[in-house]
Scaffold this active site. Sequence first.
Site, PDB file in Angstrom:
ATOM      1  N   GLU A 164       4.476  -4.666   7.738  1.00 57.94           N
ATOM      2  CA  GLU A 164       3.761  -3.532   8.336  1.00 57.94           C
ATOM      3  C   GLU A 164       4.182  -3.178   9.757  1.00 57.94           C
ATOM      4  OE1 GLU A 164       2.325  -5.913   6.548  1.00 57.94           O
ATOM      5  OE2 GLU A 164       1.018  -5.007   5.053  1.00 57.94           O
ATOM      6  N   GLY A 172       0.576  -4.813   0.948  1.00 58.39           N
ATOM      7  CA  GLY A 172      -0.614  -4.914   0.102  1.00 58.39           C
ATOM      8  C   GLY A 172      -0.386  -5.739  -1.152  1.00 58.39           C
ATOM      9  N   ALA A 225       0.870  -1.173   0.000  1.00 60.09           N
ATOM     10  CA  ALA A 225       0.000   0.000   0.000  1.00 60.09           C
ATOM     11  C   ALA A 225       0.906   1.223   0.000  1.00 60.09           C
ATOM     12  CB  ALA A 225      -0.896  -0.023   1.226  1.00 60.09           C
ATOM     13  N   GLU A 246      -0.853  -9.207  -0.037  1.00 57.68           N
ATOM     14  CA  GLU A 246      -2.301  -9.353   0.207  1.00 57.68           C
ATOM     15  C   GLU A 246      -3.079  -9.464  -1.110  1.00 57.68           C
ATOM     16  OE1 GLU A 246      -2.147  -5.850   2.660  1.00 57.68           O
ATOM     17  OE2 GLU A 246      -2.803  -6.975   4.416  1.00 57.68           O
TER      18      GLU A 246
HETATM   19  N1  COA Z   1       4.551   3.108  -0.985  1.00 58.42           N
HETATM   20  C1  COA Z   1       4.905   4.230  -1.633  1.00 58.42           C
HETATM   21  N2  COA Z   1       5.963   4.325  -2.440  1.00 58.42           N
HETATM   22  C2  COA Z   1       6.700   3.215  -2.613  1.00 58.42           C
HETATM   23  C3  COA Z   1       6.406   2.011  -1.980  1.00 58.42           C
HETATM   24  C4  COA Z   1       5.263   1.973  -1.131  1.00 58.42           C
HETATM   25  N3  COA Z   1       4.868   0.867  -0.512  1.00 58.42           N
HETATM   26  N4  COA Z   1       7.329   1.099  -2.325  1.00 58.42           N
HETATM   27  C5  COA Z   1       8.177   1.717  -3.162  1.00 58.42           C
HETATM   28  N5  COA Z   1       7.809   3.007  -3.338  1.00 58.42           N
HETATM   29  C6  COA Z   1       8.467   4.028  -4.147  1.00 58.42           C
HETATM   30  C7  COA Z   1       9.697   4.588  -3.455  1.00 58.42           C
HETATM   31  O1  COA Z   1       9.337   5.575  -2.517  1.00 58.42           O
HETATM   32  C8  COA Z   1      10.473   5.115  -4.623  1.00 58.42           C
HETATM   33  O2  COA Z   1       9.928   6.347  -5.002  1.00 58.42           O
HETATM   34  P1  COA Z   1      10.914   7.596  -5.394  1.00 58.42           P
HETATM   35  O3  COA Z   1      11.656   7.117  -6.610  1.00 58.42           O
HETATM   36  O4  COA Z   1       9.955   8.700  -5.670  1.00 58.42           O
HETATM   37  O5  COA Z   1      11.797   7.806  -4.219  1.00 58.42           O
HETATM   38  C9  COA Z   1      10.166   4.129  -5.742  1.00 58.42           C
HETATM   39  O6  COA Z   1       8.964   3.456  -5.319  1.00 58.42           O
HETATM   40  C10 COA Z   1      11.239   3.093  -5.924  1.00 58.42           C
HETATM   41  O7  COA Z   1      11.476   2.499  -4.665  1.00 58.42           O
HETATM   42  P2  COA Z   1      12.927   2.347  -4.018  1.00 58.42           P
HETATM   43  O8  COA Z   1      12.763   2.191  -2.535  1.00 58.42           O
HETATM   44  O9  COA Z   1      13.826   3.455  -4.472  1.00 58.42           O
HETATM   45  O10 COA Z   1      13.409   0.986  -4.692  1.00 58.42           O
HETATM   46  P3  COA Z   1      14.428  -0.063  -4.111  1.00 58.42           P
HETATM   47  O11 COA Z   1      14.684  -1.027  -5.206  1.00 58.42           O
HETATM   48  O12 COA Z   1      15.600   0.586  -3.482  1.00 58.42           O
HETATM   49  O13 COA Z   1      13.635  -0.830  -2.925  1.00 58.42           O
HETATM   50  C11 COA Z   1      11.743  -1.921  -1.925  1.00 58.42           C
HETATM   51  C12 COA Z   1      12.506  -1.586  -3.217  1.00 58.42           C
HETATM   52  C13 COA Z   1      10.460  -2.646  -2.314  1.00 58.42           C
HETATM   53  C14 COA Z   1      12.592  -2.838  -1.041  1.00 58.42           C
HETATM   54  C15 COA Z   1      11.429  -0.621  -1.164  1.00 58.42           C
HETATM   55  O14 COA Z   1      10.830   0.299  -2.078  1.00 58.42           O
HETATM   56  C16 COA Z   1      10.476  -0.821  -0.037  1.00 58.42           C
HETATM   57  O15 COA Z   1      10.892  -1.281   1.039  1.00 58.42           O
HETATM   58  N6  COA Z   1       9.193  -0.396  -0.205  1.00 58.42           N
HETATM   59  C17 COA Z   1       8.196  -0.476   0.821  1.00 58.42           C
HETATM   60  C18 COA Z   1       7.750  -1.891   1.059  1.00 58.42           C
HETATM   61  C19 COA Z   1       6.741  -1.949   2.172  1.00 58.42           C
HETATM   62  O16 COA Z   1       7.040  -1.709   3.329  1.00 58.42           O
HETATM   63  N7  COA Z   1       5.502  -2.263   1.830  1.00 58.42           N
HETATM   64  C20 COA Z   1       4.426  -2.376   2.757  1.00 58.42           C
HETATM   65  C21 COA Z   1       3.712  -1.089   2.882  1.00 58.42           C
HETATM   66  S1  COA Z   1       2.400  -1.182   4.076  1.00 58.42           S
END
Ligand code: COA
Length: 264
Positions: free
Chosen positions: A137, A114, A69, A117
């Site tokens: 989360e 999400g 999400a 999910e």
């Molecule tokens: N919500 C909002 N934005 C998200 C996102 C999320 N769940 N997951 C990734 N993004 C965005 C990042 O903020 C980034 O945006 P930006 O380029 O404007 O900074 C873009 O997607 C790319 O993500 P980035 O973190 O730079 O890629 P990465 O390859 O270094 O890492 C992940 C990938 C998936 C490990 C990392 O993005 C992450 O941990 N995301 C959140 C995962 C999470 O906790 N999900 C559960 C949410 S309840």
Amino acid sequence: MSFVSILDSDNGKFSYLIIERPEALNALNANVLRDLDMTLEHLRRDVEQDRIRCIIVRGAGEKSFVAGADIAQMKDLDPAGAEAFGKQGNDVFLKLESFPVPVIAAVGGYALGGGCELAMACDFRICSDTALFGQPEVGLGITPGFGGTQRLARLVGPGMAKQLIYTARNIKADEALRIGLVNAVYPADELYAAAEKLASAIAANAPIAVRACKKAINEGAALPIDKAVECEEKAFASCFRTADQQEGMGAFLEKRKHEPFANH
Ligand code: COA
């Protein structure tokens, strides 16, 4: 512009449903959820007209199924706003789960929060060897919000679900396979071909029977076994005297290959 697109197969009776927000690794915000809901209504009409008999859900791009999400959109929600966002996600995922035809999640890359999910609301999951699953989360100060506490426990058992959710540990494809979260793992460049093969195999079977199986499995899962088997009795009965049942059984008895199933 929609954040969810449909890609019809060239020759099979299935369509891709693609989450299209690659700049945020396909993270689900309220607009994506709204578009997912609208796309499912569109696909429901395709099912009614027997244009499709299976759906494959995937994310746009190489890197991610859905990375969760949208954290930026959730950050400043108050409890009422969070409840409404959770309900929006749950409502659309319930619609996906009870969608009349089978839905395969083809997970190429991240399926976190999400995203995990969403995959769990599909009938079953296959993934690339690069996939990563998890419910991270509690590391963000919240619970899973789109059914994770419930569907993960039902899929892999409460003990494993609790461990994964309490530790917020992400797991790779091989572990997801071992605990039964996915059915199969493929090299990344073979994932969608494998999904299409599965979708084609499903679409070639008698569609009334396939839909009745899905309904019976879903409805029976929440019931005690004596009530659950009644779901199957109704499903079983609903297939008889259909043209497809007559053709399927007739072909067997006549020792010939059945004609393509006609959905009536
Ligand atoms: N919500 C909002 N934005 C998200 C996102 C999320 N769940 N997951 C990734 N993004 C965005 C990042 O903020 C980034 O945006 P930006 O380029 O404007 O900074 C873009 O997607 C790319 O993500 P980035 O973190 O730079 O890629 P990465 O390859 O270094 O890492 C992940 C990938 C998936 C490990 C990392 O993005 C992450 O941990 N995301 C959140 C995962 C999470 O906790 N999900 C559960 C949410 S309840």
